[in-house]
Scaffold this motif. Sequence first.
Motif, PDB file in Angstrom:
ATOM      1  N   ARG A   1      20.651  65.631  19.613  1.00  0.00           N
ATOM      2  CA  ARG A   1      20.372  66.671  18.505  1.00  0.00           C
ATOM      3  C   ARG A   1      21.189  67.650  18.550  1.00  0.00           C
ATOM      4  NH1 ARG A   1      15.404  65.222  22.099  1.00  0.00           N
ATOM      5  NH2 ARG A   1      15.988  67.381  23.511  1.00  0.00           N
ATOM      6  N   ALA A   2      21.831  68.049  20.153  1.00  0.00           N
ATOM      7  CA  ALA A   2      23.292  69.324  19.317  1.00  0.00           C
ATOM      8  C   ALA A   2      23.512  68.668  17.999  1.00  0.00           C
ATOM      9  CB  ALA A   2      23.817  69.683  20.396  1.00  0.00           C
ATOM     10  N   GLY A   3      24.382  67.405  18.573  1.00  0.00           N
ATOM     11  CA  GLY A   3      25.993  67.464  17.310  1.00  0.00           C
ATOM     12  C   GLY A   3      24.914  67.561  15.942  1.00  0.00           C
ATOM     13  N   ALA A   4      23.815  66.653  15.916  1.00  0.00           N
ATOM     14  CA  ALA A   4      23.578  66.700  14.809  1.00  0.00           C
ATOM     15  C   ALA A   4      23.180  67.650  14.043  1.00  0.00           C
ATOM     16  CB  ALA A   4      21.841  65.230  14.322  1.00  0.00           C
ATOM     17  N   GLU A   5      22.611  68.500  14.836  1.00  0.00           N
ATOM     18  CA  GLU A   5      22.310  70.683  14.647  1.00  0.00           C
ATOM     19  C   GLU A   5      23.340  71.034  13.825  1.00  0.00           C
ATOM     20  OE1 GLU A   5      20.730  74.633  16.353  1.00  0.00           O
ATOM     21  OE2 GLU A   5      20.164  72.467  17.207  1.00  0.00           O
ATOM     22  N   ILE A   6      24.643  70.874  15.014  1.00  0.00           N
ATOM     23  CA  ILE A   6      25.929  71.469  14.725  1.00  0.00           C
ATOM     24  C   ILE A   6      26.268  71.158  12.788  1.00  0.00           C
ATOM     25  CG2 ILE A   6      28.053  71.885  14.662  1.00  0.00           C
ATOM     26  CD1 ILE A   6      27.507  71.724  17.973  1.00  0.00           C
ATOM     27  N   ALA A   7      26.610  69.311  12.495  1.00  0.00           N
ATOM     28  CA  ALA A   7      26.236  69.251  11.797  1.00  0.00           C
ATOM     29  C   ALA A   7      26.134  69.501  10.842  1.00  0.00           C
ATOM     30  CB  ALA A   7      26.941  66.838  11.922  1.00  0.00           C
ATOM     31  N   THR A   8      25.254  69.978  10.693  1.00  0.00           N
ATOM     32  CA  THR A   8      24.022  69.887   9.761  1.00  0.00           C
ATOM     33  C   THR A   8      23.959  71.310   9.078  1.00  0.00           C
ATOM     34  OG1 THR A   8      21.919  68.040  10.051  1.00  0.00           O
ATOM     35  CG2 THR A   8      21.541  70.318   9.284  1.00  0.00           C
ATOM     36  N   THR A   9      23.414  72.481  10.139  1.00  0.00           N
ATOM     37  CA  THR A   9      24.342  73.755  10.146  1.00  0.00           C
ATOM     38  C   THR A   9      25.174  73.816   9.832  1.00  0.00           C
ATOM     39  OG1 THR A   9      22.366  74.128  11.580  1.00  0.00           O
ATOM     40  CG2 THR A   9      23.681  75.976  11.782  1.00  0.00           C
ATOM     41  N   HIS A  10      26.725  73.731   9.655  1.00  0.00           N
ATOM     42  CA  HIS A  10      27.781  74.349   9.468  1.00  0.00           C
ATOM     43  C   HIS A  10      28.136  73.306   8.630  1.00  0.00           C
ATOM     44  CE1 HIS A  10      27.923  77.183  12.907  1.00  0.00           C
ATOM     45  NE2 HIS A  10      27.297  76.517  13.287  1.00  0.00           N
ATOM     46  N   GLY A  11      28.027  71.935   8.189  1.00  0.00           N
ATOM     47  CA  GLY A  11      28.021  71.280   7.409  1.00  0.00           C
ATOM     48  C   GLY A  11      29.921  70.621   7.014  1.00  0.00           C
ATOM     49  N   THR A  12      29.837  70.615   8.947  1.00  0.00           N
ATOM     50  CA  THR A  12      31.169  70.254   9.390  1.00  0.00           C
ATOM     51  C   THR A  12      31.032  69.833  11.000  1.00  0.00           C
ATOM     52  OG1 THR A  12      33.590  69.996   9.160  1.00  0.00           O
ATOM     53  CG2 THR A  12      32.864  72.041   8.587  1.00  0.00           C
ATOM     54  N   LEU A  13      31.479  69.262  11.229  1.00  0.00           N
ATOM     55  CA  LEU A  13      32.103  69.446  12.754  1.00  0.00           C
ATOM     56  C   LEU A  13      33.455  68.385  13.268  1.00  0.00           C
ATOM     57  CD1 LEU A  13      29.242  68.130  16.127  1.00  0.00           C
ATOM     58  CD2 LEU A  13      31.853  69.273  16.312  1.00  0.00           C
ATOM     59  N   ASP A  14      34.363  69.570  13.292  1.00  0.00           N
ATOM     60  CA  ASP A  14      35.589  69.243  12.787  1.00  0.00           C
ATOM     61  C   ASP A  14      36.651  69.082  14.353  1.00  0.00           C
ATOM     62  OD1 ASP A  14      36.376  69.873  10.400  1.00  0.00           O
ATOM     63  OD2 ASP A  14      35.555  71.490  11.011  1.00  0.00           O
ATOM     64  N   ILE A  15      36.184  69.402  15.246  1.00  0.00           N
ATOM     65  CA  ILE A  15      36.813  69.726  16.708  1.00  0.00           C
ATOM     66  C   ILE A  15      35.545  69.588  17.479  1.00  0.00           C
ATOM     67  CG2 ILE A  15      38.050  70.743  18.126  1.00  0.00           C
ATOM     68  CD1 ILE A  15      39.206  72.002  15.947  1.00  0.00           C
ATOM     69  N   MET A  16      35.657  69.025  18.722  1.00  0.00           N
ATOM     70  CA  MET A  16      34.848  68.750  19.976  1.00  0.00           C
ATOM     71  C   MET A  16      35.695  68.447  20.771  1.00  0.00           C
ATOM     72  SD  MET A  16      32.838  66.937  22.380  1.00  0.00           S
ATOM     73  CE  MET A  16      33.569  65.552  22.428  1.00  0.00           C
ATOM     74  N   VAL A  17      35.343  69.792  22.093  1.00  0.00           N
ATOM     75  CA  VAL A  17      36.255  69.816  23.165  1.00  0.00           C
ATOM     76  C   VAL A  17      34.933  69.770  24.443  1.00  0.00           C
ATOM     77  CG1 VAL A  17      37.367  71.496  24.611  1.00  0.00           C
ATOM     78  CG2 VAL A  17      37.519  71.217  22.543  1.00  0.00           C
TER      79      VAL A  17
END
Length: 263
Positions: A75-91
């Motif tokens: 859910r968190a990953g989907a929320e970030i991608a939806t809110t910000h339109g991109t998810l470029d880096i995951m640490v």
Amino acid sequence: MTATGTLKGKTAWITGGGSGIGEATARALAEAGAHVIVSGRRAAELDRVAAGIRTAGGHADALPLDVADAQAVARAGAEIATTHGTLDIMVASAGINVPNRAFADLDIPSWDRIVAVNLSGVMYAVSAVLPSMRSAGGGLVVIVSSWVGRHAVKLGGPAYNATKHGLVALGHSLNMEECANGIRACVVMPGEVATDILAKRPAPPPPEELARLLDPSDVARMIRAVCEMPPRACVNEILISPTWNRNFIAPSEAATDTPRTAP
């Protein structure tokens, strides 16, 4: 905080972002211009980190979760991608160990929890970001393993050693399968870092030895450098340790300032 702009417009999600290497990495990436989202179980610590970044002029949000909860991570990953339109880096920086870690002392519930956080938790985060990264045609995953991911040591214990070895294999598998989609993975294997996790050792290092270990900011600088590399370059793995490496120093020497120790 003076952002250099090298990561301006990038979104970076950091698990284990409330302390240690995760916190230092969040600050480093925000300084480079990224909008960082820090996740972990301790909401108060996440809020502290995010607020500190914002006060310094950066962009940050806190998103509490337990990385061992697969549905919460998805859910968190989907929320970030939806809110910000991109998810470029995951640490992926979340990790734990327990004091009673040797085979003679380690109980099965402790084994299960270490595996759930250190290994499964990273897999859940990777699975959560892959769809948006594939759609975008690229992305970077940085996995924080450990020195014991390359060189198992007795002090780590079987669960920690096994999970950190597993992360190295996970990172290489990700590169093998996703490089055609423009997705890169880097596994960072730090030696001893002066973080809170050392306090959970059966015999924590004394203050004079802690001062000679890596600082979380040292590892964060390496991770930032990887994040600033062009998309055509994949840094597959990094092994970094204190110059005064206690894995190479006999116990009797580690406690004294002999000529054989590094300054």
